[in-house]
Design an enzyme around this catalytic site. Sequence first.
Site, PDB file in Angstrom:
ATOM      1  N   GLY A 522      52.409  19.236 112.994  1.00  0.00           N
ATOM      2  CA  GLY A 522      51.708  20.470 113.315  1.00  0.00           C
ATOM      3  C   GLY A 522      52.109  21.577 112.378  1.00  0.00           C
ATOM      4  N   GLY A 524      51.760  26.105 112.128  1.00  0.00           N
ATOM      5  CA  GLY A 524      51.247  27.327 112.736  1.00  0.00           C
ATOM      6  C   GLY A 524      51.700  28.513 111.931  1.00  0.00           C
ATOM      7  CB  SER A 526      56.265  30.631 113.365  1.00  0.00           C
ATOM      8  OG  SER A 526      55.899  29.542 114.179  1.00  0.00           O
ATOM      9  N   GLY A 527      55.383  28.354 110.966  1.00  0.00           N
ATOM     10  CA  GLY A 527      55.918  27.297 110.117  1.00  0.00           C
ATOM     11  C   GLY A 527      55.383  25.926 110.493  1.00  0.00           C
ATOM     12  CB  VAL A 529      56.139  21.158 113.913  1.00  0.00           C
ATOM     13  CG1 VAL A 529      57.059  20.414 114.863  1.00  0.00           C
ATOM     14  CG2 VAL A 529      56.028  22.610 114.322  1.00  0.00           C
ATOM     15  CE  LYS A 543      57.168  26.608 114.445  1.00  0.00           C
ATOM     16  NZ  LYS A 543      56.385  26.731 115.630  1.00  0.00           N
ATOM     17  CG  ASP A 636      50.709  32.982 119.083  1.00  0.00           C
ATOM     18  OD1 ASP A 636      49.539  33.176 119.492  1.00  0.00           O
ATOM     19  OD2 ASP A 636      50.972  32.335 118.057  1.00  0.00           O
TER      20      ASP A 636
END
Length: 821
Positions: A522, A524, A526-527, A529, A543, A636
């Site tokens: 994944g 997103g 923020s970074g 995964v 992450k 979020d």
Amino acid sequence: MVRSRFLVLVYTLLFLAVMASSVSSSSDRLKRGSSLSVEDRDPLHLVSPDGTFACGFHGLGGNAFWFSVWFVSSGDTASAVVWTANRDRPVNGRGSRLAFRGDGILALTDADGSSVWATNTTSTNAQWLEILDSGNLVLKDPLGTILWQSFDYPTDTLLPGQPLTKNIKLLSSLESGGYSSGYYSFFFDSDNVLKMLYDGPDISSLYWPDPDLTIFQNGRSNYNSSRIAVLDGSGHFLSSDQFQFNSSDRGPGISRRLTINHDGNLRLYSLNKSTGTWSVTWLAVPQHCKVHGICGQNGICLYTPEPKCTCPPGYEISDPDDWNKGCKPTISMNCSKIHPVKFVQLPFTDYHGFDLIYSPNASFNSCRQLCLDDCNCRGFTYRLNGERTCFGKSLLFNGYNQPNFQGSFYLKLPVSTASSAIVVLRSKNTSCRNGGNLVSIGSPSMYDSVGSKTKWVYLYSFATAIGTIEAFVVLMAWLISFKRDGLPMVLEEGYRVLSGQFRKFSYKELKIATQNFKDKVGSGGSGSVYKGTLPDDRVVAVKRLGNMYHGDEVFWAEVSMIGRINHINLVRMWGFCCEGRNRLLVYEFMEKESLDKHLFSGNPLDWKTRFKVALGTAKGLAYLHHECLEWVIHCDIKPENILLDTDFEPKISDFGLAKLLQRDRANPEFTQIRGTKGYMAPEWALNLPITAKVDVYSYGVMVLEMVRGVRLSSWVRGKDEEGEDQEMELVKFVREMKRRMEKGEEVCTEDVVDERLQGEYERNQAARMIQVGVACVEEDRHKRPSMDSAVDILLGSCDGSILKPQPDVANSGIVEIPAIG
Ligand SMILES: *[C@@H]1O[C@H](CO)[C@@H](O)[C@H](O)[C@H]1NC(C)=O
Ligand SMILES: *[C@@H]1O[C@H](CO)[C@@H](O)[C@H](O)[C@H]1NC(C)=O
Ligand SMILES: *[C@@H]1O[C@H](CO)[C@@H](O)[C@H](O)[C@H]1NC(C)=O
Ligand SMILES: *[C@@H]1O[C@H](CO)[C@@H](O)[C@H](O)[C@H]1NC(C)=O
Ligand SMILES: *[C@@H]1O[C@H](CO)[C@@H](O)[C@H](O)[C@H]1NC(C)=O
Ligand SMILES: *[C@@H]1O[C@H](CO)[C@@H](O)[C@H](O)[C@H]1NC(C)=O
Ligand SMILES: *[C@@H]1O[C@H](CO)[C@@H](O)[C@H](O)[C@H]1NC(C)=O
């Protein structure tokens, strides 16, 4: 307990009433030959000419009374009092009196006639007792010469214009809200330097200025023997040892007090006359754990980020009501009997003083051997900065944990003390909602007011037993607030016993675990995964945070805070990595991935699971907002951030990250991670204060999506020109639901609930989910329910009346939470 609180409240109110009335029913001086008694009502008090200060008798509840000077316009009793004649000997409420006797002495006598306190003005021609505008209580002769003044005998407070000289000292009170003498003092030492000392039942120890530095390194001088320090009327403090500071609101016309508090810190306060509250405008020891004695023998002070006391493994708290008593060993530590022993590493931890062994430039093994060989060695500190230094300790005092401490403490323990359980306990009755709680050092209330409730969070953990030293870790044992209060312990639903522990990983370890970041699961704002497997076979999600320029310390502190947050509906963080530019977080891996993959897929979630997810998510958020160690706003919430375990139990991921990333000032991407369009509350766009209610809004959108089974939020997504029309769709949907509810109709769910369920759902639950969803997406954040109420509504344990406007809770939120230290 409740009853005594009530009494305290009654007496506080009485006191306030008396204070208020004292302005009218009081005289400004007391003549020789007259007296004041506790029972007198007219006049009870002397008031200074400008009405700032008053003096007289007052009580805190019960039948104990003190003769004191106080600020008339200060809000509560404890923070009003600046001087007390009889701090350690309160007098009886009946028959006690303060007499200005014919022989010139001002004397306080108890009901039985015993003398409690007196001035040294025998056979002087003292004529008047007066309280001056400075707060100085004085005895004057007919010519106006001062023969005695309270300024010469301060208690825990210095007022502007009141000099601190070589013969006097400030002495803290023992506990917040009380007056009796405590353990901390502020005074000129014999070397002409202003210092602070802990002088407790077991030890005394200087802690300010920094005892590890020389006088000169601390910016002081010991040449001037006049030993005088004074705070002037504009908030500038100057001492003859060259120590000085300015209050942050420097300027004239403000009432101030410099007080050494029961917790050992020295604070300058300014009074807000309109509200009667005090704010801190200077603080002597910003890193509160550097104050000695606060956690007692064997105890360790650590930042959570609020400073808290804890016991090391193998020890337990001696007296929950009094941290000065520290921690006692759970089994006898008679040094001749505890063989065989092992050492448990307490990273970033040191105990100050009581060095039995000092060996500069010692290897780790020789340090360990030295401590092993000495029966009296309780453990050793091994410092890593520069030369490796070995300190063996005969007593464990002044323990503190600080992320930037380069070294560890190695605690000697019998091999038999072993355990690796972490239990999170907290009391059930305490509420975060009534006010401040967990007062942080940066912005403390004046004192912890007697009646205020404290939130209790206990973390209890043990170290992994380590035979050989290489092993890592141990965080803490009992983690308890400074506040002396009851000690309820209820293991609550929603908490789990965990094994394993939070730790720091090396980059190499994580690289191996993820096979060089091969399996990306994944990504997103923020970074990204990656899935990985640790050597102990735990499957983890790693992450990788985007560019972050945090200092290691800040990152460490933040992340370990997040790591301690633990709830069944929150994704557990197992550790982190912080090496060079690399910042990685290690989470438990969730088999069933995120909610969006199930909700909007061809194979929809059944109703039972949907409701379970809605409820679990609400519980997780309620925990973050109201109950955990530090209030956290997620910022979020969306289906992508709700992960599902094998039983489809929802777990909120990425909590705490908003704060972590926001701290990183150099990160220009903050706007990206603070929310996801479609789930973002209007506050973001309107530039209003961000409170926990932004999460409530996002949750509302998500709950409605779970009912509908489609991306409601996508209606508001899209190009700008179309944006408005599309947004109208969501608004229209909500308006329609509201219309149905207002009409009092049973909300008809048939045309609303995901048609793929083909009518297989619980009508009541669906109605409640709609009710919650609609309430949560109110434009006005004050109208949205709190997450606690949302849980109650979903459970059907209350009717809709709870959906009245609710005050914002946790509005200290991510934006205002003070930084560590
Ligand atoms: C009382 O004590 C104070 C402080 O020790 C001293 O300055 C003062 O001269 C004394 N007064 C008399 C009358 O002895
Ligand atoms: C010592 O300090 C006092 C107060 O700050 C000051 O008035 C005095 O001039 C100083 N004396 C010397 C010799 O510096
Ligand atoms: C306090 O303020 C005064 C006047 O602005 C200044 O001279 C002095 O250096 C300041 N002291 C400190 C410690 O900031
Ligand atoms: C006092 O408190 C009130 C209300 O919080 C605030 O509006 C006011 O600005 C404060 N005054 C000062 C001097 O800080
Ligand atoms: C420790 O054990 C020794 C030997 O049994 C005994 O003499 C001594 O009194 C004990 N010390 C303490 C503090 O219990
Ligand atoms: C410290 O120990 C190392 C290795 O044992 C040695 O090379 C070095 O000279 C020592 N330094 C001092 C100051 O003793
Ligand atoms: C705690 O809460 C329970 C019910 O939730 C109540 O029965 C009990 O009296 C409370 N205890 C205290 C000390 O307030």
